[in-house]
Design a protein around this motif. Structure first.
Motif, PDB file in Angstrom:
ATOM      1  N   THR A   1       0.625  -1.190  -0.102  1.00 10.16           N
ATOM      2  CA  THR A   1      -0.036  -0.094  -0.021  1.00 10.16           C
ATOM      3  C   THR A   1       0.864   1.201  -0.095  1.00 10.16           C
ATOM      4  OG1 THR A   1      -1.602  -1.030   1.181  1.00 10.16           O
ATOM      5  CG2 THR A   1      -1.795   1.313   1.183  1.00 10.16           C
ATOM      6  N   ALA A   2       1.824   1.262   0.805  1.00  6.32           N
ATOM      7  CA  ALA A   2       2.738   2.478   0.777  1.00  6.32           C
ATOM      8  C   ALA A   2       3.569   2.815  -0.472  1.00  6.32           C
ATOM      9  CB  ALA A   2       3.610   2.052   1.975  1.00  6.32           C
ATOM     10  N   GLU A   3       3.849   1.650  -1.111  1.00  9.63           N
ATOM     11  CA  GLU A   3       4.325   2.013  -2.539  1.00  9.63           C
ATOM     12  C   GLU A   3       3.327   2.628  -3.451  1.00  9.63           C
ATOM     13  OE1 GLU A   3       7.212  -1.211  -0.398  1.00  9.63           O
ATOM     14  OE2 GLU A   3       5.016  -0.493  -0.490  1.00  9.63           O
ATOM     15  N   PHE A   4       2.225   1.907  -3.583  1.00  7.37           N
ATOM     16  CA  PHE A   4       1.316   2.157  -4.472  1.00  7.37           C
ATOM     17  C   PHE A   4       0.619   3.983  -4.182  1.00  7.37           C
ATOM     18  CE2 PHE A   4       0.216  -2.324  -4.847  1.00  7.37           C
ATOM     19  CZ  PHE A   4       1.046  -2.350  -5.919  1.00  7.37           C
ATOM     20  N   THR A   5       0.764   3.965  -2.809  1.00 11.31           N
ATOM     21  CA  THR A   5       0.324   5.430  -2.425  1.00 11.31           C
ATOM     22  C   THR A   5       1.166   6.492  -3.039  1.00 11.31           C
ATOM     23  OG1 THR A   5      -0.688   4.649  -0.609  1.00 11.31           O
ATOM     24  CG2 THR A   5       0.126   7.154  -0.685  1.00 11.31           C
ATOM     25  N   ARG A   6       2.632   6.055  -2.906  1.00 11.82           N
ATOM     26  CA  ARG A   6       3.801   7.007  -3.283  1.00 11.82           C
ATOM     27  C   ARG A   6       3.456   7.043  -4.915  1.00 11.82           C
ATOM     28  NH1 ARG A   6       6.893   5.045   0.808  1.00 11.82           N
ATOM     29  NH2 ARG A   6       7.464   3.106  -0.384  1.00 11.82           N
ATOM     30  N   CYS A   7       3.126   6.067  -5.520  1.00 12.66           N
ATOM     31  CA  CYS A   7       2.756   6.198  -7.331  1.00 12.66           C
ATOM     32  C   CYS A   7       1.724   7.174  -7.502  1.00 12.66           C
ATOM     33  CB  CYS A   7       2.525   4.755  -7.810  1.00 12.66           C
ATOM     34  SG  CYS A   7       3.896   3.692  -7.735  1.00 12.66           S
ATOM     35  N   GLN A   8       0.856   7.006  -6.757  1.00 16.66           N
ATOM     36  CA  GLN A   8      -0.577   7.861  -6.768  1.00 16.66           C
ATOM     37  C   GLN A   8      -0.095   9.322  -6.456  1.00 16.66           C
ATOM     38  OE1 GLN A   8      -3.773   6.972  -4.297  1.00 16.66           O
ATOM     39  NE2 GLN A   8      -5.025   9.026  -4.856  1.00 16.66           N
ATOM     40  N   GLU A   9       0.698   9.721  -5.527  1.00 14.26           N
ATOM     41  CA  GLU A   9       1.118  10.931  -5.504  1.00 14.26           C
ATOM     42  C   GLU A   9       1.980  11.367  -6.765  1.00 14.26           C
ATOM     43  OE1 GLU A   9       3.613  10.505  -2.029  1.00 14.26           O
ATOM     44  OE2 GLU A   9       1.546  10.932  -0.604  1.00 14.26           O
ATOM     45  N   LEU A  10       2.549  10.525  -7.427  1.00 15.34           N
ATOM     46  CA  LEU A  10       3.338  10.711  -8.695  1.00 15.34           C
ATOM     47  C   LEU A  10       2.379  10.677  -9.631  1.00 15.34           C
ATOM     48  CD1 LEU A  10       6.814   9.019  -7.678  1.00 15.34           C
ATOM     49  CD2 LEU A  10       6.373  11.464  -7.581  1.00 15.34           C
ATOM     50  N   ARG A  11       1.339  10.382  -9.702  1.00 14.36           N
ATOM     51  CA  ARG A  11       0.394  10.003 -10.662  1.00 14.36           C
ATOM     52  C   ARG A  11       0.944   9.085 -11.649  1.00 14.36           C
ATOM     53  NH1 ARG A  11      -3.741  13.998 -10.387  1.00 14.36           N
ATOM     54  NH2 ARG A  11      -3.202  15.846  -8.829  1.00 14.36           N
ATOM     55  N   GLU A  12       1.571   7.996 -11.072  1.00 14.32           N
ATOM     56  CA  GLU A  12       2.121   6.901 -11.910  1.00 14.32           C
ATOM     57  C   GLU A  12       1.455   5.770 -11.911  1.00 14.32           C
ATOM     58  OE1 GLU A  12       6.214   7.018 -10.964  1.00 14.32           O
ATOM     59  OE2 GLU A  12       6.688   8.830 -12.075  1.00 14.32           O
ATOM     60  N   TRP A  13       1.026   5.116 -12.902  1.00 12.73           N
ATOM     61  CA  TRP A  13       0.453   3.606 -12.874  1.00 12.73           C
ATOM     62  C   TRP A  13       1.456   2.614 -12.926  1.00 12.73           C
ATOM     63  CZ3 TRP A  13      -4.692   2.797 -12.367  1.00 12.73           C
ATOM     64  CH2 TRP A  13      -5.202   1.416 -12.520  1.00 12.73           C
ATOM     65  N   ARG A  14       1.921   1.773 -11.940  1.00 16.78           N
ATOM     66  CA  ARG A  14       2.802   0.805 -11.749  1.00 16.78           C
ATOM     67  C   ARG A  14       2.264  -0.410 -11.100  1.00 16.78           C
ATOM     68  NH1 ARG A  14       8.252   4.000  -9.562  1.00 16.78           N
ATOM     69  NH2 ARG A  14       8.275   5.626 -10.999  1.00 16.78           N
ATOM     70  N   PRO A  15       1.904  -1.329 -11.908  1.00 15.72           N
ATOM     71  CA  PRO A  15       1.329  -2.299 -11.230  1.00 15.72           C
ATOM     72  C   PRO A  15       2.398  -3.394 -10.826  1.00 15.72           C
ATOM     73  CG  PRO A  15       0.122  -2.124 -13.380  1.00 15.72           C
ATOM     74  CD  PRO A  15       1.161  -1.053 -13.339  1.00 15.72           C
ATOM     75  N   ALA A  16       2.240  -3.948  -9.678  1.00 15.77           N
ATOM     76  CA  ALA A  16       3.345  -4.819  -9.205  1.00 15.77           C
ATOM     77  C   ALA A  16       2.742  -5.710  -8.224  1.00 15.77           C
ATOM     78  CB  ALA A  16       4.245  -3.891  -8.312  1.00 15.77           C
ATOM     79  N   VAL A  17       3.339  -6.894  -8.012  1.00 17.18           N
ATOM     80  CA  VAL A  17       2.766  -8.013  -7.311  1.00 17.18           C
ATOM     81  C   VAL A  17       3.656  -8.234  -5.896  1.00 17.18           C
ATOM     82  CG1 VAL A  17       2.545 -10.606  -7.208  1.00 17.18           C
ATOM     83  CG2 VAL A  17       2.279  -9.558  -9.373  1.00 17.18           C
ATOM     84  N   PHE A  18       2.762  -7.914  -4.899  1.00 18.56           N
ATOM     85  CA  PHE A  18       3.127  -8.090  -3.533  1.00 18.56           C
ATOM     86  C   PHE A  18       2.859  -9.286  -2.938  1.00 18.56           C
ATOM     87  CE2 PHE A  18       3.720  -3.489  -4.403  1.00 18.56           C
ATOM     88  CZ  PHE A  18       5.036  -3.447  -3.930  1.00 18.56           C
ATOM     89  N   SER A  19       3.225  -9.492  -1.537  1.00 16.41           N
ATOM     90  CA  SER A  19       2.930 -10.598  -0.841  1.00 16.41           C
ATOM     91  C   SER A  19       1.463 -10.823  -0.464  1.00 16.41           C
ATOM     92  CB  SER A  19       3.819 -10.916   0.305  1.00 16.41           C
ATOM     93  OG  SER A  19       3.649 -12.220   1.001  1.00 16.41           O
ATOM     94  N   SER A  20       0.811 -11.703   0.440  1.00 14.86           N
ATOM     95  CA  SER A  20      -0.380 -11.985   1.054  1.00 14.86           C
ATOM     96  C   SER A  20      -0.242 -12.417   2.319  1.00 14.86           C
ATOM     97  CB  SER A  20      -1.043 -12.938  -0.036  1.00 14.86           C
ATOM     98  OG  SER A  20      -2.287 -13.303   0.655  1.00 14.86           O
ATOM     99  N   LEU A  21      -1.139 -12.219   2.970  1.00 12.30           N
ATOM    100  CA  LEU A  21      -1.341 -12.654   4.509  1.00 12.30           C
ATOM    101  C   LEU A  21      -1.981 -14.043   4.770  1.00 12.30           C
ATOM    102  CD1 LEU A  21      -0.938 -12.148   7.650  1.00 12.30           C
ATOM    103  CD2 LEU A  21      -3.218 -10.783   7.449  1.00 12.30           C
ATOM    104  N   TYR A  22      -2.723 -14.290   3.629  1.00 12.63           N
ATOM    105  CA  TYR A  22      -3.129 -15.777   3.750  1.00 12.63           C
ATOM    106  C   TYR A  22      -2.238 -16.739   3.904  1.00 12.63           C
ATOM    107  CZ  TYR A  22      -8.016 -14.210   2.520  1.00 12.63           C
ATOM    108  OH  TYR A  22      -9.189 -13.571   2.638  1.00 12.63           O
ATOM    109  N   GLU A  23      -2.602 -17.864   4.930  1.00 14.72           N
ATOM    110  CA  GLU A  23      -1.865 -18.976   5.508  1.00 14.72           C
ATOM    111  C   GLU A  23      -0.543 -18.750   5.792  1.00 14.72           C
ATOM    112  OE1 GLU A  23      -2.581 -21.512   2.247  1.00 14.72           O
ATOM    113  OE2 GLU A  23      -4.692 -22.220   2.918  1.00 14.72           O
ATOM    114  N   ARG A  24      -0.032 -17.371   6.259  1.00 25.96           N
ATOM    115  CA  ARG A  24       1.186 -17.040   6.763  1.00 25.96           C
ATOM    116  C   ARG A  24       1.459 -17.506   8.105  1.00 25.96           C
ATOM    117  NH1 ARG A  24       4.763 -14.261   3.770  1.00 25.96           N
ATOM    118  NH2 ARG A  24       4.209 -14.347   1.539  1.00 25.96           N
TER     119      ARG A  24
END
Length: 308
Positions: A114-137
């Motif tokens: 979320t933090a990385e995507f928020t920074r992208c939003q501030e820069l108005r940049e669309w940067r899809p990326a795959v991050f981790s998941s909480l499921y079954e950790r």
């Protein structure tokens, strides 16, 4: 008739014993009455111990102090300077629902980027990326009291394997609670480590360089306890190159200075010690204080006693 000081935040507080006299103080203005007449002190909900302690030297008749925090760092030492015995109580359990909610939010924000995507939003940049998941950790909860248990409640829908740690080992209805002495082996298997323990002489810098070195690569450390449970310099060495991630609602020092490198560290999410601060906290605190004052007026033993 005994004098009671209440926080100014308690603006509509009813159902109090009429055998006591009440005054409200916000921690900033002049004292609302003579501190020397106060027998029961409920300080403002602030993080600055100096504010809480400001009237204590003049509270020569003080018999009980009800802290509004779950931690009570330094308060016992302040009270022991007074001439008589003072009962110190904390607000154990009242902060747990809100703080556990933030712990879950920090876990998800960090793991899902979320933090990385928020920074992208501030820069108005669309940067899809795959991050981790909480499921079954595997989530290691360090400090299994009211807050640790509340964190486990919120993790249930994610199918996590929750590993519980407390000062001493025991059985709980949910399974084993391991002794803190087993931390070095347990952190090596955890994807997420959540700190919910009190700050004591034993837990200060509990998470030090040696323990952090035993975390698996890419693990997430979440601290909603107290900043000094973690050795900040040691944490910086582990997050500076991205080997570990961290989500911190508390820091050491606190507030975190503007020039501190943790602000810009990769994979670090920081919130300003706001875990418990939601509107739902105040009714829980008022209910606790009301119960305590009823007991005090009746000369009954108080709840949540942590020190004399």
């Amino acid at each position: 008739m005994g004098q009671v000081w209440l926080p100014a935040q308690f603006t509509s507080f009813t159902g109090l014993p009429d055998t006591l006299r009440y005054a409200r103080w916000d921690g900033r203005a002049d004292f609302p009455s003579d501190p020397g007449q106060v027998e029961f002190y409920v300080p403002p909900l602030v993080q600055d111990l100096r504010t809480i302690s400001r009237p204590l030297g003049r509270m020569t008749r003080l018999r009980a102090m009800q802290a509004l925090s779950s931690g009570h760092d330094g308060l016992g030492a302040e009270l022991r300077r007074l001439p008589g015995r003072v009962t110190l109580c904390n607000a154990r359990g009242t902060h747990a629902p809100s703080t556990a909610e933030l712990a879950l939010a920090l876990i998800l924000a960090s793991l899902r980027g979320t933090a990385e995507f928020t920074r992208c939003q501030e820069l108005r940049e669309w940067r899809p990326a795959v991050f981790s998941s909480l499921y079954e950790r595997t989530v290691l909860v360090v400090g299994y009291g009211a807050l640790g248990s509340a964190v486990e409640d919120l993790l249930a829908p994610f199918g996590c394997a929750v590993v519980r740690v407390a000062r001493t080992g025991r059985r709980s209805p949910r399974g084993p609670v391991h002794a803190v002495s087993r931390l070095p082996e347990l952190v090596a298997e955890a994807d997420v480590v959540v700190l919910t323990t009190e700050l004591t002489a034993v837990t200060r810098h509990l998470v030090d360089a040696k323990l952090l070195a035993g975390f698996r690569d890419g693990a997430l450390l979440v601290n909603v306890a107290r900043g000094a449970v973690v050795d900040t310099d040691a944490l910086w060495e582990e997050v500076r190159d991205g080997r570990l991630r961290a989500a911190l609602d508390v820091t050491d020092p606190e507030p975190l200075p503007a020039g501190h490198p943790l602000w810009g560290a990769p994979g670090v999410v920081i919130t300003p010690h706001v875990g418990a601060l939601t509107p739902s906290l105040w009714p829980r605190l008022e209910a606790l204080v009301r119960r305590q004052l009823v007991r005090f007026a009746a000369d009954e033993e108080l709840d949540n006693v942590v020190a004399y």
